[in-house]
Design an enzyme around this catalytic site. Structure first.
Site, PDB file in Angstrom:
ATOM      1  N   HIS A 150       0.848  -1.188   0.000  1.00  0.00           N
ATOM      2  CA  HIS A 150       0.000   0.000   0.000  1.00  0.00           C
ATOM      3  C   HIS A 150       0.886   1.241   0.000  1.00  0.00           C
ATOM      4  O   HIS A 150       1.829   1.340   0.788  1.00  0.00           O
ATOM      5  CB  HIS A 150      -0.920   0.003   1.232  1.00  0.00           C
ATOM      6  N   LYS A 180     -14.540   4.424   5.072  1.00  0.00           N
ATOM      7  CA  LYS A 180     -14.735   5.421   4.014  1.00  0.00           C
ATOM      8  C   LYS A 180     -16.187   5.428   3.551  1.00  0.00           C
ATOM      9  O   LYS A 180     -16.740   6.467   3.183  1.00  0.00           O
ATOM     10  CB  LYS A 180     -13.808   5.105   2.849  1.00  0.00           C
TER      11      LYS A 180
END
Length: 995
Positions: free
Chosen positions: A232, A658
């Site tokens: 990531h 999110k």
């Protein structure tokens, strides 16, 4: 790096002339008192301001004559940390003067002192000093706007590198304190591991007061923590800079040794000072901006570097200490073939939304990992061979090596070392074959008999030597290097780190749709769920292949390039040797057919040992529907027959937060794991959760790892814990041996404590309350992020989200799909962008609204009781309070005023900051604190020292963004772009995290 243009003396810029001595300065390291904060650089600031700033000390020197710094092992705190940072900061200041003149240095000091004035006036949070704070901040902004592009870049670099050096000093000091604690003598004798409550050295002895030693031993040797390294893109620092910082920490370690030695000479001290100066000078003159995106192969090499250079040595050292602790407390040794800590990787296997990860990339990384493991093992066995010159051995070993072998262990090791050498050659030949653009790895079956592919084969041989040594009175020798080699083999195997493969569910649907259309069966994609399940079950019951390998290339009108890539990925999986790959993770999994599709595609590709299939439930809807999905799967005999009683499920923390906000996502994750555990128990399935967490609160992270693990729902971990270690967290947690050991210790202790300790389950009243809070917070979050038409324009203009793609810190795109808005944006740039503005919106939005409404209702007493008595809920609220403490709405307002031009979006910015204020009040009302993190003085004081430096970088970033966005197309200023990237790196370093 390009040469920075020298600044002409005749320019009107304020840095063209020498700035006079500053009227004041930020506290130097002299004024920091004796408390060290584990999560920040410094802890306490005294009221006295030193006469010199921390980048302007005269004659910087690692070896001070001051009494307070004479000992590097002061138990009271961090005087040596203060001295180290003062020394390195002043060396940096000298280098800036030498390379760019007094004017740049003085400009850095001027901006820093303006930031000090802003902070002393309350930084916009103290209403009684608002005017003074605004005046100071206005001066900062005006100063930044008067700088040339070159000056913006140089001043930004100065603050960025200071924070980077401070981070290096902090990391070393953390190791220094850890060593001090371990070396502290106690009545019970020396300790192998710390006796802290989150260490095995503290947990294991404490558990013996309540549990039978045998039960603790059984729990410990049966548990497994697997830490999965992922690519990531959250590590903003270039590898070359991280390496230099590591060398600096080694120099600081040498300096500690010199201070404690009576025989050190002035020459040795001078040499160490010069070495430190050279490293800092080299850092300043290096290009810290990544010029191109890394390939997946480079990402994988960077990820496994921590295994090769740190973990390969540190893991057996930790297990040696764990073994000592077990013997002392439990009376039993840690078995040699037990690996309570393991590592895996997504680097080179995670293709979700990343078209750069192809089947050949996975082949290459997998082979490369095997070669690295063989190289490390070959090195260790060669050293072991030089040590084992013992002439006596067991009869079993003698029968193998022959009666004429004078040194039987060395004779026994010779063919093993040769076989490892051949293994290295074989992997290199395979890599050469791939680099020659072949579609497959060359596979010479006769060669496979001459190399190591089976971890168990090598373990059996090593175990034979160990048993022989023990049986001939050489237990001490057996427990030396040989034991370390065996423990590394148990943990890393012959593949170093097995690769997980990850792909999104739509790609499998697309591939099966092409197959059904090729077979004339219609469109799989258009079938309903039950039809899909029925058809897949039929195919799994048949031995007939659906499509032959390569046939897809002959039907370009049916098989798209992405469907071909998917099918060739499964062909690649079928080629891999034992332990090369781990799990197959399905992102965006929503239905039972999503999981069955991967089972069918593996079988059709001829995968002999199918990878375990791991559905990843990410969004709020996915989490809420997960139990139903798994109930459907476990009810199918064809699926139950394939999993052998074990199932792994991945919980997505980033995307669910999110999607729904931090509070709603946290409760959904908690409830989902409970329900899934019940479903698994009903069907007799041993279930393991794979936790997809990032380093930040907004992505499921928690700096207090031990408490975070114990905050999970009871009876869901059960001694099995798999979790991602992402980006910058890999270097923070494993980049240095002592930190890596501490991280492994915390994980091991937490999973053991979680399994054995009684933990509170929420009552139905608390569950109802959490349901209410989740609904309220989710609605409040989505009303802003999803339903307010002003939000997307506001987000795009107020944050550096669009510019983050230039950061070149990852191989994958910022979005899963080229089109789409916030919903398609990955969680990392979403969190990263808000962290840069210091608003940290995703981590708190919606939480305050929910808490405020409940506190204003008749349920207020219930909520207060829940906060005080339920650890899991209190952990969530306290994390939000920590984020609030680290947020700076006055800084965020400057981004709004300068970068947002749309009036409606500006109004939304005002509303969002008002929500931040309301959230702070609501959280403090619930926690009964007067200021955020009232009882975490270490964090507050650490932030009070970091904040002024980061404030400067924020002001510089806003000015840089304004200029970048004002540029005409085709007139991009390279220096200006680099200035922006530098501020992004600096703020990330200053805040301690990125995404």
């Amino acid at each position: 790096m390009y040469a920075v243009r020298r600044i002409a003396a005749a320019s009107r810029s304020p840095l063209r002339r020498t700035v006079g001595p500053p009227s004041g300065s930020l506290p130097s390291l002299r004024s920091v008192s004796n408390k060290f904060h584990n999560g920040g650089v410094w802890a306490t600031i005294s009221g006295n301001v030193a006469s010199f700033s921390s980048i302007a000390e005269p004659n910087p020197n690692l070896f001070s004559s001051e009494k307070e710094i004479n000992s590097p092992m002061l138990p009271k705190g961090d005087s040596q940390l203060r001295a180290d940072v003062r020394t390195m900061g002043s060396l940096l200041g000298q280098i800036i003067k030498e390379k760019h003149g007094e004017s740049i240095f003085d400009g850095v000091e001027k901006l820093r002192n303006l930031a000090k004035e802003f902070r002393e006036a309350g930084a916009g949070r103290d209403g009684s000093h608002n005017e003074k704070a605004e005046a100071a901040f206005s001066k900062m902004a005006s100063f930044a706007s008067s700088l040339s592009n070159d000056e913006l870049f140089l001043v930004s670099r100065a603050f960025t590198h200071f924070l980077s050096l401070a981070n290096a000093a902090e990391g070393h000091h953390r190791s220094r304190l850890s060593l001090y604690r371990q070396n502290s003598s106690t009545a019970s004798g020396p300790r192998a591991l710390s006796n802290k409550s989150d260490s095995c050295g503290g947990v294991v002895p404490e558990l013996t007061k309540h549990f039978d030693a045998g039960d603790i031993f059984d729990a410990l040797i049966s548990q497994t923590v697997e830490l999965v390294l992922t690519a990531h893109p959250t590590e903003v620092n270039r590898r070359i800079i991280l390496d230099k910082q590591k060398r600096i920490q080694k120099l600081l370690t040498l300096a500690d040794g010199y201070r404690s030695s009576e025989n050190v000479t002035p020459y040795q001290q001078a040499e160490l000072n010069d070495a430190l100066s050279r490293e800092i000078s080299s850092i300043w003159q290096s290009d810290e901006v990544a010029r191109s995106k890394p390939t997946p192969q480079i990402e994988a090499d960077r990820g496994t570097l921590v295994v090769e250079t740190v973990l390969w040595e540190t893991l057996p050292q930790f297990l040696r200490k764990l073994n000592y602790t077990m013997v002392e407390s439990l009376g039993k040794k840690l078995p040699l073939d037990v690996a309570p800590i393991k590592f895996a990787s997504w680097m080179g296997g995670d293709r979700d939304g990343n078209p750069n990860v192809t089947p050949d990339v996975t082949r290459e990384v997998s082979l490369s990992n095997r070669g690295k493991a063989a190289t490390l093992m070959h090195r260790d066995l060669t050293i072991l061979m030089s040590e084992l010159s013992i002439t006596h051995c067991s009869q079993e070993l003698r029968d193998i090596v022959g009666e004429d072998a004078r040194e039987p262990y060395r004779r026994f090791l010779e063919p093993m070392i040769d076989k490892l050498k051949l293994t290295k050659i074989w992997t290199q030949q395979g890599l050469d074959h791939l680099h020659a653009n072949s579609t497959t790895v060359s596979s010479d079956e006769s060669a496979l008999e001459e190399i190591y592919l089976s971890k168990q084969e090598l373990m059996d041989e090593l175990m034979l030597m160990h048993q022989s040594l023990c049986s001939t009175g050489n237990e001490v020798t057996a427990d030396g290097r040989l034991t370390d080699v065996m423990r590394n083999l148990s943990a890393f195997g012959l593949t170093l780190v097995p690769l997980d493969v990850r792909q999104e569910s739509d790609r499998h649907t697309e591939a099966l749709d092409a197959i059904t259309r090729l077979l004339g069966l219609g469109s799989y994609e258009q079938w309903d769920e039950q039809t899909r399940i029925s058809w897949i079950q039929q195919q799994l019951s048949s031995n007939r292949p659906l499509v032959r390998p390569g046939d897809w290339k002959h039907h370009p009108t049916i098989f798209s390039p992405t469907s071909i890539d998917t099918l060739e990925t499964f062909s690649m999986i079928a080629e891999q040797h034992q332990d090369s790959l781990g799990a197959y993770v399905i992102s965006q999994a929503t239905t039972a057919s999503d999981i069955l599709a991967v089972l069918l595609l593996q079988r059709d590709a001829g995968v002999k040992q199918p990878l375990r299939i791991v559905p990843l439930f990410e969004t709020l809807d996915d989490l809420n529907g997960a139990a139903k999905t798994m109930e459907s799967l476990f009810s199918l005999p064809v699926y139950m027959g394939s999993i052998r009683g074990k199932q792994e499920i991945m919980i997505g923390y980033s995307d669910s937060a999110k999607d729904a906000g931090r509070l709603a996502a946290s409760w959904a994750q908690y409830e989902t794991q409970e329900k899934l555990a019940q479903v698994a128990a009903k069907h007799g399935v041993e279930q393991t959760y794979f936790h997809g967490k990032g380093g930040t609160v907004g992505r499921g992270g928690n700096p207090a790892t031990f408490k975070a693990i114990l905050a999970h729902a009871p009876e869901t971990i059960n001694g099995r814990f798999r979790v991602t270690e992402q980006g910058e967290m890999i270097n923070q947690n494993f980049g240095h041996g002592d930190r890596a050991e501490r991280t492994m210790d915390i994980y091991t202790a937490a999973v053991l404590a979680e399994k054995l300790k009684d933990r509170q389950k929420p009552s139905q009243e608390w569950r109802d309350m959490m349901g209410k809070l989740s609904e309220l917070s989710c609605d409040a979050y989505r009303n802003v992020v999803r339903h307010d038409e002003r939000f997307v324009p506001y987000f795009r203009s107020v944050s550096p989200e669009l510019e983050l793609s230039n950061l070149n810190i990852g191989s994958r795109p910022a979005k899963r799909k080229a089109t789409g808005g916030i919903e398609s944006l990955r969680a990392i740039p979403w969190i990263f962008a808000w962290m840069q503005t210091r608003l940290n919106l995703p981590s708190w939005l919606g939480v305050g609204t929910a808490i405020e409404q409940v506190l204003e209702s008749d349920d207020a007493p219930k909520l207060r009781k829940m906060y005080k008595e339920w650890d899991s809920f209190r952990t969530i609220v306290d994390l939000v309070e920590m984020v609030i403490a680290k947020s700076e709405p006055s800084i965020a307002r400057h981004y709004d005023k300068t970068l947002v031009t749309d009036k409606k979006a500006q109004k939304l910015g005002e509303e969002v900051r008002a929500l931040h204020t309301a959230t702070e009040k609501a959280v403090l009302n619930l926690s009964e604190h007067t200021i955020p993190c009232e009882r975490n003085g270490l964090l507050r004081r650490a932030l009070s020292v970091r904040n002024p430096y980061v404030d400067c970088l924020n002001v510089l970033q806003v000015e840089t963004l304004k200029r970048v966005r004002a540029e005409k197309e085709g007139e991009e200023d390279k220096v200006l772009k680099d200035a922006l990237m530098t501020t992004i790196n600096g703020i990330a370093n200053g805040m301690g995290n990125t995404g």
